[in-house]
Design an enzyme around this catalytic site. Structure first.
Site, PDB file in Angstrom:
ATOM      1  N   SER A  39      30.618  82.105  36.403  1.00  0.00           N
ATOM      2  CA  SER A  39      30.098  83.426  36.783  1.00  0.00           C
ATOM      3  C   SER A  39      29.193  83.994  35.700  1.00  0.00           C
ATOM      4  O   SER A  39      28.669  85.093  35.830  1.00  0.00           O
ATOM      5  CB  SER A  39      31.265  84.395  37.035  1.00  0.00           C
ATOM      6  OG  SER A  39      32.130  84.428  35.921  1.00  0.00           O
ATOM      7  N   THR A  43      14.999 118.662  67.654  1.00  0.00           N
ATOM      8  CA  THR A  43      16.206 117.967  68.098  1.00  0.00           C
ATOM      9  C   THR A  43      15.678 116.918  69.062  1.00  0.00           C
ATOM     10  O   THR A  43      14.686 117.166  69.763  1.00  0.00           O
ATOM     11  CB  THR A  43      17.202 118.898  68.820  1.00  0.00           C
ATOM     12  OG1 THR A  43      16.559 119.463  69.958  1.00  0.00           O
ATOM     13  CG2 THR A  43      17.680 120.038  67.910  1.00  0.00           C
ATOM     14  N   HIS A  44      16.295 115.739  69.044  1.00  0.00           N
ATOM     15  CA  HIS A  44      15.800 114.588  69.829  1.00  0.00           C
ATOM     16  C   HIS A  44      14.359 114.234  69.446  1.00  0.00           C
ATOM     17  O   HIS A  44      13.632 113.664  70.240  1.00  0.00           O
ATOM     18  CB  HIS A  44      15.854 114.850  71.343  1.00  0.00           C
ATOM     19  CG  HIS A  44      17.135 115.462  71.812  1.00  0.00           C
ATOM     20  ND1 HIS A  44      18.183 114.732  72.308  1.00  0.00           N
ATOM     21  CD2 HIS A  44      17.561 116.763  71.816  1.00  0.00           C
ATOM     22  CE1 HIS A  44      19.190 115.547  72.628  1.00  0.00           C
ATOM     23  NE2 HIS A  44      18.840 116.788  72.331  1.00  0.00           N
ATOM     24  N   ASN A  76      42.415  88.301  33.483  1.00  0.00           N
ATOM     25  CA  ASN A  76      42.591  89.093  34.712  1.00  0.00           C
ATOM     26  C   ASN A  76      42.544  90.595  34.452  1.00  0.00           C
ATOM     27  O   ASN A  76      41.863  91.340  35.150  1.00  0.00           O
ATOM     28  CB  ASN A  76      43.904  88.715  35.411  1.00  0.00           C
ATOM     29  CG  ASN A  76      43.893  87.278  35.889  1.00  0.00           C
ATOM     30  OD1 ASN A  76      42.844  86.620  35.847  1.00  0.00           O
ATOM     31  ND2 ASN A  76      45.028  86.781  36.328  1.00  0.00           N
ATOM     32  N   LYS A  93      -6.910 102.445  55.606  1.00  0.00           N
ATOM     33  CA  LYS A  93      -5.473 102.663  55.665  1.00  0.00           C
ATOM     34  C   LYS A  93      -4.854 103.170  54.375  1.00  0.00           C
ATOM     35  O   LYS A  93      -5.275 102.834  53.277  1.00  0.00           O
ATOM     36  CB  LYS A  93      -4.771 101.346  56.051  1.00  0.00           C
ATOM     37  CG  LYS A  93      -4.954 101.006  57.499  1.00  0.00           C
ATOM     38  CD  LYS A  93      -3.942 101.704  58.398  1.00  0.00           C
ATOM     39  CE  LYS A  93      -2.643 100.978  58.286  1.00  0.00           C
ATOM     40  NZ  LYS A  93      -1.700 101.157  59.320  1.00  0.00           N
ATOM     41  N   GLU A 121       8.997 103.327  53.230  1.00  0.00           N
ATOM     42  CA  GLU A 121       9.493 102.290  54.137  1.00  0.00           C
ATOM     43  C   GLU A 121      10.505 101.398  53.421  1.00  0.00           C
ATOM     44  O   GLU A 121      11.512 100.992  54.005  1.00  0.00           O
ATOM     45  CB  GLU A 121       8.328 101.443  54.647  1.00  0.00           C
ATOM     46  CG  GLU A 121       7.379 102.213  55.546  1.00  0.00           C
ATOM     47  CD  GLU A 121       6.075 101.452  55.754  1.00  0.00           C
ATOM     48  OE1 GLU A 121       6.002 100.662  56.702  1.00  0.00           O
ATOM     49  OE2 GLU A 121       5.137 101.617  54.942  1.00  0.00           O
ATOM     50  N   LYS A 157      31.349  91.012  41.837  1.00  0.00           N
ATOM     51  CA  LYS A 157      30.332  91.590  40.944  1.00  0.00           C
ATOM     52  C   LYS A 157      28.930  91.649  41.519  1.00  0.00           C
ATOM     53  O   LYS A 157      28.269  92.692  41.461  1.00  0.00           O
ATOM     54  CB  LYS A 157      30.318  90.808  39.627  1.00  0.00           C
ATOM     55  CG  LYS A 157      31.585  91.061  38.838  1.00  0.00           C
ATOM     56  CD  LYS A 157      31.770  90.069  37.707  1.00  0.00           C
ATOM     57  CE  LYS A 157      33.222  89.957  37.344  1.00  0.00           C
ATOM     58  NZ  LYS A 157      34.056  89.316  38.408  1.00  0.00           N
ATOM     59  N   TYR A 204      45.868  88.425  41.265  1.00  0.00           N
ATOM     60  CA  TYR A 204      44.478  87.986  41.142  1.00  0.00           C
ATOM     61  C   TYR A 204      44.236  86.691  41.917  1.00  0.00           C
ATOM     62  O   TYR A 204      45.064  85.782  41.902  1.00  0.00           O
ATOM     63  CB  TYR A 204      44.141  87.771  39.660  1.00  0.00           C
ATOM     64  CG  TYR A 204      42.731  87.261  39.444  1.00  0.00           C
ATOM     65  CD1 TYR A 204      41.657  88.130  39.364  1.00  0.00           C
ATOM     66  CD2 TYR A 204      42.469  85.888  39.355  1.00  0.00           C
ATOM     67  CE1 TYR A 204      40.369  87.659  39.185  1.00  0.00           C
ATOM     68  CE2 TYR A 204      41.178  85.407  39.175  1.00  0.00           C
ATOM     69  CZ  TYR A 204      40.127  86.311  39.100  1.00  0.00           C
ATOM     70  OH  TYR A 204      38.856  85.846  38.925  1.00  0.00           O
ATOM     71  N   SER A 231      -4.521  98.603  53.029  1.00  0.00           N
ATOM     72  CA  SER A 231      -4.427  97.404  53.851  1.00  0.00           C
ATOM     73  C   SER A 231      -5.520  96.448  53.425  1.00  0.00           C
ATOM     74  O   SER A 231      -6.613  96.862  53.061  1.00  0.00           O
ATOM     75  CB  SER A 231      -4.615  97.788  55.323  1.00  0.00           C
ATOM     76  OG  SER A 231      -5.068  96.673  56.059  1.00  0.00           O
ATOM     77  N   GLN A 241      36.154  87.108  41.802  1.00  0.00           N
ATOM     78  CA  GLN A 241      34.962  86.945  40.973  1.00  0.00           C
ATOM     79  C   GLN A 241      33.702  87.298  41.769  1.00  0.00           C
ATOM     80  O   GLN A 241      32.665  87.644  41.206  1.00  0.00           O
ATOM     81  CB  GLN A 241      34.902  85.496  40.475  1.00  0.00           C
ATOM     82  CG  GLN A 241      33.718  85.176  39.615  1.00  0.00           C
ATOM     83  CD  GLN A 241      33.910  83.862  38.892  1.00  0.00           C
ATOM     84  OE1 GLN A 241      34.683  83.777  37.955  1.00  0.00           O
ATOM     85  NE2 GLN A 241      33.218  82.824  39.324  1.00  0.00           N
ATOM     86  N   ASN A 290      -0.761 103.491  53.477  1.00  0.00           N
ATOM     87  CA  ASN A 290       0.569 103.276  54.054  1.00  0.00           C
ATOM     88  C   ASN A 290       1.683 103.779  53.139  1.00  0.00           C
ATOM     89  O   ASN A 290       1.605 103.609  51.918  1.00  0.00           O
ATOM     90  CB  ASN A 290       0.782 101.782  54.320  1.00  0.00           C
ATOM     91  CG  ASN A 290      -0.272 101.214  55.266  1.00  0.00           C
ATOM     92  OD1 ASN A 290      -0.690 101.899  56.197  1.00  0.00           O
ATOM     93  ND2 ASN A 290      -0.703 100.004  55.002  1.00  0.00           N
TER      94      ASN A 290
HETATM   95  N1  ARG Z   1      35.354  85.271  35.716  1.00  0.00           N
HETATM   96  C1  ARG Z   1      36.586  85.723  36.263  1.00  0.00           C
HETATM   97  C2  ARG Z   1      36.309  86.832  37.285  1.00  0.00           C
HETATM   98  O1  ARG Z   1      35.265  87.378  37.243  1.00  0.00           O
HETATM   99  C3  ARG Z   1      37.474  86.248  35.198  1.00  0.00           C
HETATM  100  C4  ARG Z   1      38.923  86.183  35.521  1.00  0.00           C
HETATM  101  C5  ARG Z   1      39.379  84.784  35.567  1.00  0.00           C
HETATM  102  N2  ARG Z   1      40.761  84.712  35.775  1.00  0.00           N
HETATM  103  C6  ARG Z   1      41.391  83.587  36.155  1.00  0.00           C
HETATM  104  N3  ARG Z   1      42.653  83.655  36.363  1.00  0.00           N
HETATM  105  N4  ARG Z   1      40.724  82.478  36.338  1.00  0.00           N
HETATM  106  O2  ARG Z   1      37.108  87.180  38.127  1.00  0.00           O
END
Ligand code: ARG
Length: 468
Positions: free
Chosen positions: A33, A165-166, A120, A293, A300, A335, A327, A287, A332, A295
């Protein structure tokens, strides 16, 4: 010179004691990660510093060891911030990178940092700190947008345009009032974020892997050091809860909804048949084929980016659904959706502030659009009811008859003569002609929260006190 946080055995140096071989390339690819969670480096180091200081205070490590660890962590922070740190997939995540580099810098003492904690509780802590910062930054940026809306509302407090409205012209309103509607929405967004922050602000640190620890740690101390209100009460919940991230994404989704509505209005207002506003070169594009144009691309895109934010919320809800305690590695995947959402908010809210500041109001076009036959018909009915104490239903009927008369003559209500009006309702006086004006209409809507310019001025002052 680039410092590489590298491992010296084939198995993972952090957890590979009972592993002989390195993971397959595919395992590494799916497992790592680091290429996204490196974003959490500052939070990770702050968490480690608080943890080490607590271990020393509780005499679990010595003061001297803590000092060495603190210095090592400071050095790593500096290396990362100055771009002198190498990230590599074989060290999985940010936690392992920091620990591995710490070992290179301070040697075996580094191994004491991971006493009474686990990745964890570490990652749960880092992520809470990150989302908390994101909440604070989002709040600040929403406040700025409110302030731009208020500035524009102040300028256009009595500019008349049709209210819809509408998307059908309904009654005249003031542009200041219209903008204040968004100030209210953003006020609710900010209060939602403040709610999320309150619930988020408890520390998972010290929950360790899932069950707590046998060391005499002080979770209160690390919680306070990291700006949390208190430690979380249940270690299983502490490592497995991601409600705070989901709540943040839910709050962000509503922010995106609100911005998309304003964006849509900007697109509509700028379209030539409306011509209510113009945006300068700063927020428009041309454009490649049609030289004339201009825009509203930024609006948007604000409208479209709502999809990414909803997507993030759906992603994380789906990741978390059905996960057993505590956990699981699934988590993971929490994120990237949050990072993407934060990056999106970082662009759409300031872009909207920019557009609001930039837009020029074409008061003439707004007024012209509001000058529709019968747009003040409700005012006439209200005036009849209030002035002559005729029941409103009856006044509605009288007004309907007058509208029909005008329609037959192909004219507006104000073009009917007093005689013609009195043939429908003898009590009508020539005051009726002022009642039918747009100014009378908006000025009369003084009920609390109504569109009258006098109200708008008061509400601007109130909003400034509340929000700025
Ligand atoms: N990279 C892991 C995560 O983002 C960290 C925790 C890992 N824990 C484990 N028991 N492998 O969740």
């Amino acid at each position: 010179m680039k410092k590489k946080a590298k491992s010296d055995s084939k198995a993972n140096p952090m957890w590979g004691g009972h592993f002989a071989a390195a993971p397959s390339a595919l395992m590494q690819k799916i497992n790592a990660s680091i290429f996204f969670d490196k974003k959490l480096y500052a939070q990770d180091i702050a968490g480690s510093k608080a943890h080490a200081a607590m271990l020393a205070k509780k005499k679990i490590i010595s003061t001297a060891e803590n000092e060495i660890i603190q210095r090592g962590l400071d050095k790593i922070l500096h290396e990362i911030e100055t771009g002198h740190f190498t990230f590599t997939a074989d060290l999985e995540d940010i936690h392992m990178h920091v620990e591995s580099r710490l070992k290179e810098i301070i040697g075996d003492v580094s191994g004491k940092l991971h006493t009474a904690r686990s990745r964890n509780d570490q990652v749960a802590t880092d992520f809470r700190l990150y989302v908390r910062d994101a909440i604070d930054a989002t709040d600040k940026s929403l406040k700025k947008l409110q302030s731009e809306l208020l500035k524009k509302a102040e300028k256009e407090f009595d500019t008349i345009l049709p209210g819809f409205t509408h998307l059908q012209c309904a009654q005249p309103v003031t542009f200041g009032h219209h903008l204040l509607a968004y100030v209210e929405m953003l006020g609710r967004d900010r209060s939602r974020l403040a709610d999320v922050r309150k619930r988020l602000n408890e520390s998972p640190l010290g929950a360790a892997a899932l069950a707590g620890t046998s060391y005499p740690i002080d979770r209160e101390q690390t919680a306070l050091a990291l700006g949390f209100d208190r430690p979380m009460s249940n270690s299983l919940d502490a490592v497995s809860d991601r409600d705070f991230a989901i709540e943040f994404l839910a709050a962000a989704s509503l922010i995106a909804v609100h911005l998309s509505r304003l964006a849509e209005e900007i697109v509509v207002w700028m379209s030539q048949p409306f011509g209510f506003i113009t945006l300068s070169d700063a927020f428009t594009s041309g454009s490649s084929i049609m030289p004339q144009k201009r825009n509203p691309d930024a609006a948007e895109l604000v409208r479209a980016k709502t999809g990414r934010v909803f997507g993030s919320l759906t992603t994380l809800l789906t990741v978390m659904k059905g996960l057993p305690l505590a956990y699981s590695k699934d988590m993971q995947e929490d994120k990237e959706p949050v990072f993407d959402c934060v990056e999106t908010l970082e662009i759409i809210i300031p872009a909207m502030s920019g557009m609001i500041a930039d837009l020029k109001v074409n008061a003439g076009a707004m007024r012209k659009a509001a000058e529709l036959p019968f747009i003040t018909a409700t005012d006439l009915a209200d005036w009849l009811a209030q002035t002559f104490k005729i029941p409103f239903r009856q006044c509605h009927h009288i007004t309907g008859k007058l509208v029909k008369k005008a329609e037959e003559k192909k004219c507006d209500l104000k073009d009917l003569s007093l005689k013609e009006m009195q043939s429908v309702e003898p009590k009508i006086t020539d005051e009726v002609y002022s009642v039918l004006t747009l100014e009378y209409s908006v000025n009369s809507r003084k009920s609390y929260g109504g569109t009258a310019p006098a109200n708008v001025k008061k509400m601007i002052a109130k909003a400034k006190r509340m929000y700025l």
